[in-house]
Design an enzyme around this catalytic site. Sequence first.
Site, PDB file in Angstrom:
ATOM      1  N   GLU A 176       0.793  -1.223   0.000  1.00 22.16           N
ATOM      2  CA  GLU A 176       0.000   0.000   0.000  1.00 22.16           C
ATOM      3  C   GLU A 176       0.832   1.283   0.000  1.00 22.16           C
ATOM      4  O   GLU A 176       0.299   2.359  -0.301  1.00 22.16           O
ATOM      5  CB  GLU A 176      -0.943  -0.011   1.206  1.00 22.16           C
ATOM      6  CG  GLU A 176      -2.019  -1.073   1.050  1.00 22.16           C
ATOM      7  CD  GLU A 176      -2.756  -1.364   2.326  1.00 22.16           C
ATOM      8  OE1 GLU A 176      -2.117  -1.906   3.256  1.00 22.16           O
ATOM      9  OE2 GLU A 176      -3.943  -1.053   2.415  1.00 22.16           O
TER      10      GLU A 176
HETATM   11  N1  MCN Z   1       7.159  -8.020  -0.408  1.00 22.26           N
HETATM   12  C1  MCN Z   1       8.521  -8.172  -0.610  1.00 22.26           C
HETATM   13  N2  MCN Z   1       9.400  -7.544   0.213  1.00 22.26           N
HETATM   14  C2  MCN Z   1       8.966  -6.731   1.209  1.00 22.26           C
HETATM   15  C3  MCN Z   1       7.586  -6.549   1.402  1.00 22.26           C
HETATM   16  C4  MCN Z   1       6.701  -7.229   0.595  1.00 22.26           C
HETATM   17  O1  MCN Z   1       8.924  -8.846  -1.561  1.00 22.26           O
HETATM   18  N3  MCN Z   1       9.833  -6.129   1.991  1.00 22.26           N
HETATM   19  C5  MCN Z   1       6.199  -8.703  -1.295  1.00 22.26           C
HETATM   20  C6  MCN Z   1       5.385  -9.768  -0.587  1.00 22.26           C
HETATM   21  O2  MCN Z   1       6.032 -10.994  -0.590  1.00 22.26           O
HETATM   22  C7  MCN Z   1       4.102  -9.771  -1.409  1.00 22.26           C
HETATM   23  C8  MCN Z   1       3.954  -8.318  -1.841  1.00 22.26           C
HETATM   24  O3  MCN Z   1       5.263  -7.749  -1.736  1.00 22.26           O
HETATM   25  O4  MCN Z   1       4.263 -10.564  -2.542  1.00 22.26           O
HETATM   26  C9  MCN Z   1       2.994  -7.524  -0.960  1.00 22.26           C
HETATM   27  O5  MCN Z   1       3.249  -7.807   0.372  1.00 22.26           O
HETATM   28  P1  MCN Z   1       2.523  -7.047   1.574  1.00 22.26           P
HETATM   29  O6  MCN Z   1       2.861  -5.612   1.536  1.00 22.26           O
HETATM   30  O7  MCN Z   1       2.775  -7.797   2.805  1.00 22.26           O
HETATM   31  O8  MCN Z   1       0.965  -7.113   1.213  1.00 22.26           O
HETATM   32  P2  MCN Z   1      -0.058  -8.342   1.183  1.00 22.26           P
HETATM   33  O9  MCN Z   1       0.552  -9.547   0.638  1.00 22.26           O
HETATM   34  O10 MCN Z   1      -0.793  -8.397   2.457  1.00 22.26           O
HETATM   35  O11 MCN Z   1      -0.996  -7.829  -0.024  1.00 22.26           O
HETATM   36  C10 MCN Z   1      -1.964  -6.889   0.134  1.00 22.26           C
HETATM   37  C11 MCN Z   1      -1.647  -5.520  -0.418  1.00 22.26           C
HETATM   38  C12 MCN Z   1      -2.878  -4.768  -0.353  1.00 22.26           C
HETATM   39  S1  MCN Z   1      -3.467  -4.479   1.188  1.00 22.26           S
HETATM   40  C13 MCN Z   1      -3.583  -4.442  -1.479  1.00 22.26           C
HETATM   41  S2  MCN Z   1      -5.081  -3.665  -1.374  1.00 22.26           S
HETATM   42  C14 MCN Z   1      -3.063  -4.754  -2.753  1.00 22.26           C
HETATM   43  C15 MCN Z   1      -1.647  -4.983  -2.779  1.00 22.26           C
HETATM   44  O12 MCN Z   1      -1.132  -5.609  -1.759  1.00 22.26           O
HETATM   45  N4  MCN Z   1      -3.822  -5.185  -3.765  1.00 22.26           N
HETATM   46  C16 MCN Z   1      -3.226  -5.590  -4.920  1.00 22.26           C
HETATM   47  N5  MCN Z   1      -1.070  -5.134  -3.976  1.00 22.26           N
HETATM   48  C17 MCN Z   1      -1.814  -5.521  -5.046  1.00 22.26           C
HETATM   49  N6  MCN Z   1      -1.210  -5.884  -6.200  1.00 22.26           N
HETATM   50  C18 MCN Z   1      -1.971  -6.382  -7.195  1.00 22.26           C
HETATM   51  N7  MCN Z   1      -1.373  -6.725  -8.339  1.00 22.26           N
HETATM   52  N8  MCN Z   1      -3.308  -6.526  -7.101  1.00 22.26           N
HETATM   53  C19 MCN Z   1      -3.946  -6.148  -6.000  1.00 22.26           C
HETATM   54  O13 MCN Z   1      -5.244  -6.316  -5.889  1.00 22.26           O
END
Ligand code: MCN
Length: 914
Positions: free
Chosen positions: A876
């Site tokens: 986000e």
């Molecule tokens: N990640 C990483 N290194 C980090 C942090 C995160 O590689 N230091 C990677 C994670 O492994 C994951 C991705 O980034 O593959 C997102 O991780 P994270 O921020 O933990 O979020 P969530 O997996 O909980 O995903 C939800 C978040 C939200 S809240 C929305 S809304 C959202 C989003 O991610 N909706 C999306 N990204 C999106 N991306 C796509 N393509 N489509 C959506 O609907």
Amino acid sequence: MIQKVFFVNGVERNIIVEDDSTLASVLREQLGLTGTKIGCGQGHCGSCGVIIDGTYTRSCVYKMSRLPEGACITTIEGIGTPGNLHPIQKAWIRHGAAQCGFCTPGFIVSAKALLDTNPNPTREEVRDWFQANRNACRCTGYKPIVDAVMDAAKVLRGEMDVKDLDFVLPGDGRIWGSRYPRPTAVGKVTGTLDYGADLILKMPKKTLHAALVQAKVSHANIKGIDTSEAEKMPGVYKIVTHKDIRGKNRITGLITFPTNKGDGWDRPILCDEKIFQYGDAVAIVCADSYRNAAAAAEKVKLDLEVLPAYMSAPAAMAEDAIEIHPGTPNVYFTQKIKKGEDTAPIFARSDVVTAEDDFYVGRQPHMPIEPDVGFAYLDHEGRLVIHSKSIGVHLHLAMIAPGLGVEPEKLVLVTNPSGGTFGYKFSPTMEALVGAAALATGHPVALNYTWKQQQQYTGKRSPFFVNMKFAADREGKLLAMETDYSVDHGPYSEFGDLLTLRGTQFMGAGYDIPNIRGEGRTVCTNHAWGSAFRAYGSPQSLFSSEVLMDELAEKLGMDPLEIRLKNAYRPGSTSPTGQAPESYSLPKMLEALRPKYELAKKRAAEGSTARYKKGVGLSVGVYGCGLDGPDGSEARVDMNPDGTITICTAWEDHGQGADIGAIGTAHEALRPLGISPDKLRFTWPNTAKCPNSGPAGGSRSQVMTGNAIRVACETLLKETAKPKSGFFKKDGGYMTYDELVAAGKPTSFAGKWSAVEGAACDENSQGKPFVIYMYGVFMAEVTVDTETGKTAVDRMTLMCDCGKINNRLVVDGQNYGGIAQGIGLALSEDFEDIEKHSTMPGAGFPYIKDIPDDIEVIYFEEHRADGPHGAAGIGELPLTSPHASVINGIYNACGVRITKLPAYPEKVLAALKK
Ligand code: MCN
Ligand code: FES
Ligand code: FES
């Protein structure tokens, strides 16, 4: 009926089609070629793209009657297969150009058509091509797609070895921090990954197809529902109304704050007494085909007593407004913030400089390319199983079970591969509808929204009406902030109080503001219900504080960068909730941005003309990773007989990359095993099979579920370690699956983690709501056409601190995609007008030429002590405040301060004329 003879991917087809059928429906439904997707179904998105006799064509609007005899059609299945990928598909994987992957087959077919005619395109020609062919992507921000096409073209011209497109495992075998492709990428680029609509086509024949009977007014009492005529329509099996629902017929938001004046049981599954918003579902027609169901739905007659509709927070707050939910006031929740001293005396002082303004961020629509879709059935154990795009399977199970009247243990929720949600699926949408229909009919029931229904009958970002004031000393040090805001949350209260709390948590975030007073309120209205949307509450909050920051800087005669630097979090600072930040990256990022900012200002000054004015804008972005307070998650790792290990979680994949998230995190934790990453498996969320990992919202999964995975892997290492042996006490290695079984030991290892330091906010919004945050600084470079008022974003720069990075392809992609949505939020996206904003172009969907090709992201990987392997979240951050930087850029370019989004050309022009 028409007989048609044509070739698909070189195979002759001789079939009978209906007179009015489209090529897309024939390919998918009659030929089983489900790699061709249907997104908008209206010619606006390109996900249905195929090549007909050398010409790229959107097959959803191409009538079979037009197809020339003997035409040669190429679909994604004809371009490459999982075992034999085309260079374009390999390039897509290499650049992470498929996130959710729903747009991918259409884009790849389109790229093939381009390269067949122009083997050596420039980046701009690639962009022009996708713009002209309306290939739309909501996830990637387009840049990785152009990168992929450029590389594929090089390979096809023989200037690059196709092997250079493959990922090469580094010598130490480590994938953490690398650009390892996500495991679902091959399925996405070949069109072989089945999304909800594809799965529906592969359901047993007895599956019924559902069409909704929906309200066409925004507020009414229901006096009668007449289904008699509809029941006689061809193919109709049953028309389900509220009378067929066994339970409470309400969806609950579960957690309602004690001071909420409502009880949270306000959203009907099928409306019984009242219509609360346009599109509300009143009945479900279940028939043998969607076509028959939709025709019968038209015949259901609703007897309604239309009531005044309150389409905004101020309208619903008016003295004479009636209660939308009788017994609960329209203003049903209030959240205060009280930090430090009383602010009134500070604002009254003669030695302070103040700034005050009103702001509005509107009803941004999520606009996934794949519309909402799902199905339900009763399984062999008598359980009701619901498949959907849910991004919170365990949460949604608890939200809908009482309404359906099903015991939780008799209900199973499963997430299908999903074509993007961006948060709208944090709320259940059609789960309870198909569930109720399956229970009432005893048949499997499938429901696939049209794109118009996606717009009109899923949640939207909740508009905030904000008044904000800053007080600073003459050196620009912030002394106080006052806020007053109203949140239009639509008719349904789920998570409305939480969203209002986000206002107090993120207005002014990023800066040390010692004294704050403010109040926000949640207002029930008759416009679209408020659901989570990426960055949830922070785009509204930060838009206000980041634009006001520029206004304050101007009053002080300070540069926007310097005032931010002066106030950014440093050791000793506290956030608006009184919490000490866990990372002090903001000053570093601002310092590092300074030379780029000076260059950008120089470019703007030199590039401006009498008509085209260029400007530069900044904004700071901050958002928490998690749900408020001591959030946590659960995972399990299962060792398998074939030597593979399954990382079992319910980490839902919207498209962000739950697959690689789980595997990257586990691989790092399991490094002592020396297991290669292709031996790790991930799971699709299923409440019957997976531990409760919590929803994939609030950018929490990498931190929460990542930690649970880490703990599970560490337990595996501990439990399977063989004793050290020999004189030098060498490691004895780890037991295999067979050795564990032989020793009678478990082969599955559970992991649980929770954020012990977290503390939910009190009534004054003080607390430690998140243990980890993401931080960023955005810089937008814009051009305003002073004759039309149109703004173009030329370049975006993001300084990003998301902790240690798990996967670089994913994190880059998250940033590009989020920034693109921020540009849309700033300039074009809205869902205020229910009819006009129900198509992609109507709602201001950003196509490729609306997004700059020049997006630079610079990482500051500050290690997070509480993050798995040092990671924070990322999802986000890129949508926290990029729109504020664009708006600040417009002011810098031409002196027009837009405070109410979107900055439509006519708004900018009107302000210029003033
Ligand atoms: N990640 C990483 N290194 C980090 C942090 C995160 O590689 N230091 C990677 C994670 O492994 C994951 C991705 O980034 O593959 C997102 O991780 P994270 O921020 O933990 O979020 P969530 O997996 O909980 O995903 C939800 C978040 C939200 S809240 C929305 S809304 C959202 C989003 O991610 N909706 C999306 N990204 C999106 N991306 C796509 N393509 N489509 C959506 O609907
Ligand atoms: Fe055909 Fe969108 S253009 S589905
Ligand atoms: Fe393009 Fe999701 S990857 S819409």
